[in-house]
Scaffold this motif. Structure first.
Motif, short mmCIF file in Angstrom:
data_model
loop_
_atom_site.label_atom_id
_atom_site.label_comp_id
_atom_site.label_asym_id
_atom_site.label_seq_id
_atom_site.Cartn_x
_atom_site.Cartn_y
_atom_site.Cartn_z
N ILE A 144 -0.66 -20.56 -26.79
CA ILE A 144 -1.65 -21.61 -27.02
C ILE A 144 -2.33 -21.39 -28.36
O ILE A 144 -2.59 -22.35 -29.11
N LEU A 145 -2.62 -20.12 -28.69
CA LEU A 145 -3.16 -19.82 -30.02
C LEU A 145 -2.17 -20.22 -31.11
O LEU A 145 -2.57 -20.81 -32.13
N ALA A 146 -0.88 -19.94 -30.90
CA ALA A 146 0.14 -20.30 -31.90
C ALA A 146 0.23 -21.81 -32.07
O ALA A 146 0.38 -22.31 -33.20
N ILE A 147 0.14 -22.56 -30.99
CA ILE A 147 0.17 -24.03 -31.08
C ILE A 147 -1.05 -24.54 -31.84
O ILE A 147 -0.95 -25.48 -32.64
N LEU A 221 -11.73 -12.76 -27.80
CA LEU A 221 -11.51 -12.87 -29.24
C LEU A 221 -10.52 -13.98 -29.57
O LEU A 221 -10.71 -14.74 -30.52
N VAL A 222 -9.46 -14.08 -28.77
CA VAL A 222 -8.48 -15.15 -28.97
C VAL A 222 -9.12 -16.51 -28.75
O VAL A 222 -8.89 -17.46 -29.52
N PHE A 223 -9.94 -16.62 -27.72
CA PHE A 223 -10.62 -17.89 -27.45
C PHE A 223 -11.55 -18.27 -28.60
O PHE A 223 -11.62 -19.45 -28.99
N ALA A 224 -12.26 -17.28 -29.15
CA ALA A 224 -13.14 -17.56 -30.28
C ALA A 224 -12.34 -18.05 -31.49
O ALA A 224 -12.77 -18.97 -32.21
N THR A 269 -11.02 -27.27 -20.98
CA THR A 269 -10.14 -26.94 -19.86
C THR A 269 -9.68 -25.49 -19.94
O THR A 269 -9.69 -24.76 -18.94
N PHE A 270 -9.29 -25.07 -21.13
CA PHE A 270 -8.85 -23.69 -21.33
C PHE A 270 -9.96 -22.71 -20.99
O PHE A 270 -9.74 -21.70 -20.31
N ALA A 271 -11.18 -23.00 -21.45
CA ALA A 271 -12.31 -22.12 -21.17
C ALA A 271 -12.66 -22.10 -19.69
O ALA A 271 -12.94 -21.03 -19.12
N ALA A 272 -12.65 -23.26 -19.05
CA ALA A 272 -13.00 -23.33 -17.63
C ALA A 272 -12.02 -22.56 -16.77
O ALA A 272 -12.39 -22.00 -15.73
N ALA A 278 -12.07 -13.70 -17.00
CA ALA A 278 -12.28 -12.73 -18.09
C ALA A 278 -13.64 -12.05 -17.96
O ALA A 278 -13.74 -10.81 -18.07
N MET A 279 -14.69 -12.82 -17.70
CA MET A 279 -16.01 -12.23 -17.57
C MET A 279 -16.11 -11.36 -16.32
O MET A 279 -16.73 -10.29 -16.34
N TYR A 280 -15.50 -11.81 -15.23
CA TYR A 280 -15.55 -11.04 -13.99
C TYR A 280 -14.80 -9.71 -14.14
O TYR A 280 -15.22 -8.68 -13.59
#
Length: 344
Positions: A144-147, A221-224, A269-272, A278-280
Motif C-alpha cells: 500500500i505504501l508502494a502504491i 511510521l509507515v502510516f505517517a 479506512t486504512f487507519a480504522a 497497532a496501538m493495542y
C-alpha cells in the motif's frame, strides 16, 4: 500472528474430560467400547491413547477463517484479471498484483491458522502459520505504501512517469519489500518466539512482546509516511486544477474534490482497520483478555477484504478485464474513463 488465542479462551471453560464421577454415573471402557451403567455399550468414542477431548471452537476463530476464505477468493479474482489481460503490465498494475498476492497469502494464512489450532496443534504448524501471517500482512501494508509512492510519482513526474526507468524502479521496490517481509516471517522459526517462555508473549502468541511492539511502531511510521504522501498528492492535484483553462475550471474543481474525497476515504479506512491493533499491541501483553485481541485483529484482517475493492475493482481497465474473463463481452454502457490518481 493470531495463533492459539482460542486455547486461551477455552482455558476458562469447564473441562468435560475431568468431570466428577460416581459409582452410579461412571462408565468404563474395554477394547474401544464404552460400557454404560445400564449395560448398553457405545463405540462412538475412542478409548485408550486415542481418546482426546475436542477443544471448543471459538466463534472468533471461525470469523477469522471465513474472512481468510473471502480474502483469498477476492484476490485470486484480481490476479486472474491481471493475468488474463496482457495489456495490464504498467507499473501501477504490477503493484496492484503484488498487493493482491500479499493479501491472498494473508487469507491463506488465516485459514492455515484455524487448521493449526483445531487440527494440527503442533509447534511447527504454529510457527508456519504465524510466519506466513507476519510476512503476508507486512507485505500488504508495504505494498500500500508502494502504491502511494507510485501515485505521487505519477503526478510529480508526469512527463517521465511512463518510461523504462519507472518500471525498473517498481521492480526494485517490490524486490526490497518482499525480501524484508520474508525475513520478518522467518524470525519466529529462527527462535524469535515465546514458546519456551510464555511470560514474554505478546497479545498474539508466539510473537514476543518486544517484536510485537517493534512491528507496531514500524506500522505507525509507515502510516505517517503514507499520510504525508497523500497530503502532497492533494497539493499537486489542487495546483494542477488551478492551471486548467477558465472554461474547464468548474469541471476541474469537481474532479479534484472527488479525488481528494476518495484519497481521504482510503486513508481513513486504512487507519480504522490497522490503528486499533497497532496501538493495542504496544500497550497490551499476553495477560490481557483475549477478547480484546480478537476485537482488534478482526478489523485489521478486514483491510485485506477492502483492498481489492479500493485498488482493483474500481479501476476501469481491471473492470474491463473481468467482464471479458467472466462473460467474454463488455456491456454496451461500459466506457473507459480517463485514469486519475484516485482510480488505483
Amino acid at each position: 500472528m493470531i495463533h492459539s488465542l482460542a486455547a486461551a479462551m477455552s482455558s476458562h471453560l469447564p473441562n468435560a474430560s475431568s468431570s466428577s464421577s460416581s459409582p452410579s454415573s461412571s462408565s468404563s471402557s474395554l477394547g474401544g467400547t464404552w460400557i454404560l451403567p445400564d449395560g448398553r455399550n457405545s463405540s462412538l468414542v475412542r478409548s485408550g491413547a486415542d481418546l482426546r477431548p475436542l477443544a471448543p471452537v471459538s466463534p472468533w476463530d471461525v470469523a477469522l477463517c471465513v474472512t481468510g476464505t473471502l480474502i483469498s477468493c477476492e484476490n485470486a479474482l484480481v490476479l486472474a484479471a491481471l493475468f488474463y489481460a496482457p495489456s495490464l503490465r504498467a507499473p501501477t498494475f504490477i503493484l496492484i498484483g503484488s498487493l493482491a498476492v500479499a493479501d491472498l497469502l494473508a487469507g491463506l494464512g488465516l485459514v492455515l491458522n484455524f487448521i493449526s489450532i483445531y487440527a494440527l496443534d503442533t509447534e511447527l504448524a504454529t510457527l508456519a502459520s504465524v510466519g506466513l501471517l507476519i510476512a503476508a500482512f507486512s507485505a500488504s501494508v508495504l505494498n500500500i505504501l508502494a502504491i502511494t509512492v507510485d501515485r505521487y510519482l505519477s503526478l510529480y513526474n508526469a512527463l517521465t512517469y511512463n518510461t523504462e526507468r519507472t518500471l525498473t524502479f517498481t521492480y526494485a521496490m517490490l524486490a526490497l519489500i518482499w525480501l524484508v517481509c520474508v525475513a520478518l516471517g522467518l524470525l519466529p522459526a529462527l527462535g524469535w518466539n515465546c514458546l519456551a517462555d510464555e511470560a514474554r508473549c505478546s497479545v498474539c502468541r508466539p510473537v514476543t512482546k518486544n517484536n510485537a511492539v517493534a512491528l507496531a511502531v514500524t506500522f505507525l511510521l509507515v502510516f505517517a509516511l503514507i499520510m504525508q504522501l497523500y497530503l502532497q498528492i492533494c497539493k499537486i492535484a489542487f495546483r494542477h486544477a488551478q492551471q486548467i483553462a477558465v472554461q474547464q475550471h468548474h469541471f476541474a474543481a469537481i474532479s479534484t474534490t472527488k479525488g481528494v474525497s476518495t484519497l481521504s476515504a482510503i486513508l481513513c479506512t486504512f487507519a480504522a482497520c490497522w490503528m486499533p491493533f497497532a496501538m493495542y499491541s504496544i500497550v497490551a501483553d499476553s495477560s490481557y483478555p483475549t477478547i480484546y485481541t480478537y476485537a482488534t485483529v478482526l478489523p485489521a484482517t478486514c483491510n485485506s477484504v477492502i483492498n481489492p475493492i479500493i485498488y482493483a475493482f474500481r479501476n476501469p481497465d481491471i473492470q474491463k478485464s473481468l467482464w471479458l474473463a467472466c462473460c467474454g463481452c463488455i456491456p454496451t454502457n461500459f466506457s473507459l474513463r480517463p485514469r486519475t490518481s484516485s482510480d488505483v
